[in-house]
Design an enzyme around this catalytic site. Sequence first.
Site, PDB file in Angstrom:
ATOM      1  N   ASP A 238      -0.295  10.594   5.562  1.00  0.00           N
ATOM      2  CA  ASP A 238      -1.637  11.156   5.480  1.00  0.00           C
ATOM      3  C   ASP A 238      -2.255  10.747   6.867  1.00  0.00           C
ATOM      4  OD1 ASP A 238      -1.867   8.692   4.715  1.00  0.00           O
ATOM      5  OD2 ASP A 238      -3.810   8.976   4.119  1.00  0.00           O
ATOM      6  N   GLU A 239      -3.342  11.701   7.258  1.00  0.00           N
ATOM      7  CA  GLU A 239      -4.196  11.362   8.453  1.00  0.00           C
ATOM      8  C   GLU A 239      -3.371  11.177   9.648  1.00  0.00           C
ATOM      9  OE1 GLU A 239      -7.999  10.339   5.737  1.00  0.00           O
ATOM     10  OE2 GLU A 239      -6.705   8.728   6.166  1.00  0.00           O
TER      11      GLU A 239
END
Length: 540
Positions: free
Chosen positions: A344-345
């Site tokens: 993620d991210e």
Amino acid sequence: MSVRQRRTLPRLLGAALLLAAAGISCVGAAPLSHSAADSTTRPLGQVVPVPASVTPAGQPYTLTSATRIRIDEDSRDSRAVADYLAGILRPSTGLSLRVVDQDEARGGIRLRLSGTEKSLGDEGYRLQSGRDGVTLTAHRPTGLFRGVQTLRQQLPAAVEKRTRQPGPWKVAGGTITDTPRYAYRGAMLDVSRHFFTVEQVKRYIDQLALYKINKLHLHLSDDQGWRIAIDSWPRLATYGGSTQVGGGPGGHYTKADYKEIVRYAASRHQEVVPEIDLPGHTNAALASYAELNCDGVAPPLYTGTAVGFSSLCVPKDITYDFVDDVIRELAALTPGKYLHIGGDEAHSTTHEDYVAFMEKVQPIVAKYGKTVVGWHQLTGAVPAKGALAQYWGLDRTSPAEKEQVAAAARNGTGLILSPADRVYLDMKYTKDTKLGLAWAGYVEVQRSYDWNPAAYLPGAPAEAVKGVEAPLWTETISENAHIDQMAFPRLPGVAELGWSPAATHDWEAYKTRLAAQGPRFEALGIDYYRSPQVPWPAAR
């Protein structure tokens, strides 16, 4: 659930109560009346998660000095569950509750494994209670353990205390037959932003067990700290784990520590899902080893709360030597099926590099015998066959991002649902909540409960949903009392979404059963948030 369904449900529940009074099985839901029981007996099925089928009937069973816990002869698995049950009941009841082979006694509490009860599956159970005793039947030991959680909730809340209480100790009469809706029912604890000791993790495991959670997801690495010893890269833990948010001392688990967490979770019939977040959220690793950076320069350790600024160097061969070593050592310590690789991210990684990285890393997980789990951004690459994508998007997440995940689900990727504006336990309840964050909005108890996992993500087939998970990120969480305040009372509702049939889902009924958990929280020493949405019993 539609508005029409919600309006109709109270009438259906009323009919169910009439059927129950006639001795006809009803799918569990609202608080159920019971025959021939007094005010000291909790109505059968008034527990969390609500059981699939509840049939009240007959007299309650009362624990006495003559009560024994009976098990099948030579069943080590049954004895372990029986010893666990006795350990819970003895301090508060003051009863000896000896564990005996079934032929040594009659009545009492019998734990029975049956090879013919295949319909109960791996986690289902049947609880039958009457004046002469209680019998818990399961196809597998895990089913017995889940049944024990229902049994302890059928007893007065004071049974959870560690000192002798007056009783009486009654279990309402009738039959509960119960199996889970989803096979994956998880809770995540972020030990990277703030480090939590082995004993603190064990405490959370015990809390999860009461509500039939079966996966403990440990977020073991992030920008602020690396929390697991890796022999081939020792500075990850000794240096990368030496701090945390706000600059505290941090900490890490030795391999012996991690094995103890895994062992303890297994004793509570939970599987540990370890996460090493890649290729972003890696500042602790980058600070520990300069060669993992594209420019060969190690950044300083990080104690803030920003995200998206770090990335492993995707083109370097050493990056994959590093990943291989970490996954190899972690997989060897983890008997469970899954290994979470984050994903993620990764804002500092180009899309092309992200796709290339995941193409190389997912086969490494498979090489060491594990199944990939990743945050839903994994669907921006090509998820490996059998992989699970953990969706943490919001109601306001863009249609394009939702469709990307749904398309992967239609192509065979399984989904774990963790929508941040529903089940992120670190979100504030209201603007006045002292702990937590609010980037996903305020998440009160009703909002965390009142949604349907099977229909949540547009375009995703219901059968693609493998379960739910409640993450607890710890930017503002640093002690047990903080965990208590943020996880309770929301966590039991997420557990019910994962366990109970969709037909039982009703906020009005649930909040009454949840309110009855308040005294149990207190008996267990859980400093929970007294949400005004829940009709908690008056303090005594």
